[in-house]
Write a protein that holds these residues in place. Structure first.
Motif, PDB file in Angstrom:
ATOM      1  N   PRO A 244      27.686  -2.969 -24.123  1.00 28.71           N
ATOM      2  CA  PRO A 244      28.039  -1.690 -24.749  1.00 28.71           C
ATOM      3  C   PRO A 244      29.126  -0.955 -23.961  1.00 28.71           C
ATOM      4  CG  PRO A 244      25.657  -1.859 -24.322  1.00 28.71           C
ATOM      5  CD  PRO A 244      26.338  -2.941 -23.536  1.00 28.71           C
ATOM      6  N   PRO A 245      29.928  -0.142 -24.620  1.00 34.52           N
ATOM      7  CA  PRO A 245      30.797   0.793 -23.890  1.00 34.52           C
ATOM      8  C   PRO A 245      29.941   1.692 -23.013  1.00 34.52           C
ATOM      9  CG  PRO A 245      31.387   0.698 -26.223  1.00 34.52           C
ATOM     10  CD  PRO A 245      30.100  -0.055 -26.079  1.00 34.52           C
ATOM     11  N   LEU A 246      30.536   2.223 -21.947  1.00 39.90           N
ATOM     12  CA  LEU A 246      29.770   2.965 -20.944  1.00 39.90           C
ATOM     13  C   LEU A 246      28.998   4.136 -21.567  1.00 39.90           C
ATOM     14  CD1 LEU A 246      29.015   3.302 -17.988  1.00 39.90           C
ATOM     15  CD2 LEU A 246      31.103   4.641 -17.666  1.00 39.90           C
ATOM     16  N   ALA A 247      29.617   4.893 -22.459  1.00 44.06           N
ATOM     17  CA  ALA A 247      28.938   6.049 -23.048  1.00 44.06           C
ATOM     18  C   ALA A 247      27.716   5.615 -23.852  1.00 44.06           C
ATOM     19  CB  ALA A 247      29.903   6.836 -23.923  1.00 44.06           C
ATOM     20  N   GLU A 248      27.855   4.533 -24.620  1.00 43.75           N
ATOM     21  CA  GLU A 248      26.720   4.019 -25.393  1.00 43.75           C
ATOM     22  C   GLU A 248      25.629   3.486 -24.464  1.00 43.75           C
ATOM     23  OE1 GLU A 248      27.771   1.198 -28.346  1.00 43.75           O
ATOM     24  OE2 GLU A 248      29.200   2.521 -29.352  1.00 43.75           O
TER      25      GLU A 248
END
Length: 433
Positions: free
Chosen positions: A404-408
């Motif tokens: 996942p992308p870091l924010a997700e």
């Protein structure tokens, strides 16, 4: 969305009934809010993220019209069963396998491991008195471990025997005791560097023991060096030359070494490697002769052009590290912030690889993962890190933070922590009623 927190926090097991019920009520409210958010997040598999895949996009146009190797061979044609020597040379030092004893094959090391197992079942390996498949055989399985290793054995009826995995490798005393009493044992799954999922790194002392223990001539260490170059810090283990140690111990054929570029370049379009003693390699090449007239050498040439040499491989992996290091830091940060104040778990802090191993309160892993799933957060099934999906403590959860992308990822980790805290408070309350 807010995180559940009670201040000041205390280990859940130390709370009196009134305080535990208060914590449960607050976490339940946070969980209801989590479910209402309508999340759809995935922590199930250790896949590279899109930004990691972008690092290898030059593969899509390489080799720029070139189709000959350093020797001038036309790589568009049949042949070259052992793979490009130039590519084998790039990985030989990291894997500690001489180029002449390292094969570069298709796109998946799992396929190579599967084929080696099947060939051994049908024909035996060098040193076998008869094919493995002529009797019930067993494999040792360090736990927690890699579910896809277990799946190969389960598919072909190979009995899996769990052995504890310590920070420095499998429990040697347990392995020795089993080998001494069970002659059905023909192999052991090993991930010697940054083991899946704990991140354990085998010590030289343990490796020396594994190649020296008394065992049948056809006992094999399936040495899956999947994460040999996947470092997350400057603290890097020195590669262990398992082939030389095995030869010194008088068991040169014991290790079969596997690796791939699946998490170096493209998982679906990479290159798999297998290495071993001269006898093992000759046996593998002979078996492959009736299966293939050669691997995809153009894809191997693309990898040579992209990585160039051993230093180029190291530079490429540093780019991966720059992407992954913040994600592993996010895992540690979330668990320290959300779980540690309540004594609600213990987890590994790997120096490399693709996973974090989390142990929650006994009996709570399945429930926590179920709660996470109901809130839209997919996590690797409980028990997946044990043979037959049976974690006797129902405690281990494999965390795969890479995709996942870091924010997700941060959102998913926070939600998972809420699910874990809810599962643990439920369990403790039920035990007291």
């Amino acid at each position: 969305m807010t995180s559940a927190a009670v201040s000041p926090a205390s280990p859940l097991a130390d709370l009196d009934q009134h305080a535990l019920r208060a914590v449960h009520a607050e976490i339940s409210a946070a969980y209801d809010e989590l479910k209402a958010a309508g999340l759809k997040l995935d922590l199930t598999r250790g896949k590279p993220g899109s930004d990691q895949l972008d690092l290898s996009n030059d593969l899509l146009h390489l080799p720029d019209g070139e189709f000959r190797d350093a020797a001038g061979t036309d790589l568009r044609n049949y042949g070259g069963a052992t793979g490009l020597p130039e590519l084998r040379a790039i990985f030989a030092n990291a894997l500690r396998v001489p180029v002449s004893q390292l094969l570069a094959l298709g796109n998946a090391s799992l396929t190579v491991m599967h084929d080696v197992i099947v060939q051994a079942l049908l024909h035996g390996v060098p040193g076998s008195e008869r094919p493995w498949g002529s009797r019930q055989i067993s494999f040792l399985a360090p736990v927690p471990g890699y579910d896809r290793h277990f799946s190969i054995a389960e598919r072909y009826g190979i009995r899996l025997i769990p052995v504890p995995l310590n920070d420095d490798g499998p429990d040697v005393e347990a392995v020795a005791a089993l080998l001494a009493t069970d002659d059905s044992i023909k192999g052991m799954w090993c991930v010697p560097v940054y083991s899946n999922p704990t991140g354990a790194v085998y010590s030289e002392e343990v490796v020396r023991a594994l190649v020296s223990l008394p065992a049948a001539d056809d006992f094999r260490l399936f040495w899956d060096n999947a994460y040999a170059v996947h470092h997350l810090s400057d603290e890097r283990p020195a590669p262990i030359d398992v082939l030389s140690l095995a030869a010194e111990a008088g068991n040169p054929d014991r290790p079969l070494i596997f690796a791939s570029t699946s998490k170096v370049t493209y998982p679906g379009a990479g290159v798999a490697f297998v290495g071993g003693s001269e006898a093992n390699v000759e046996w593998i090449v002979r078996n492959m002769a009736v299966q293939s007239i050669g691997p995809d050498k153009l894809n191997q040439l693309r990898h040579v052009r992209l990585l160039r040499d051993e230093q180029g491989l190291e530079a490429h992996m540093e780019k991966h590290r720059a992407i992954l290091e913040p994600k592993f830091a996010a895992v540690a940060g979330a668990f320290e912030r959300r779980l540690a104040p309540y004594g609600a778990g213990t987890w590994t802090s790997p120096k490399g690889g693709y996973f974090v191993s989390l142990d929650v309160l006994d009996g709570c892993a399945k429930r926590a993962i179920e709660l996470a799933a109901q809130a839209g957060i997919a996590v690797t099934p409980a028990g997946a890190t044990f043979p037959y999906g049976d974690d006797p403590r129902d405690a281990n959860i494999r965390i795969a933070p890479t995709f996942p992308p870091l924010a997700e990822l941060e959102t998913a980790l926070d939600g998972l922590c809420t699910a874990i805290l809810l599962a643990e408070t439920e369990s403790l309350l039920a035990a007291r009623d």
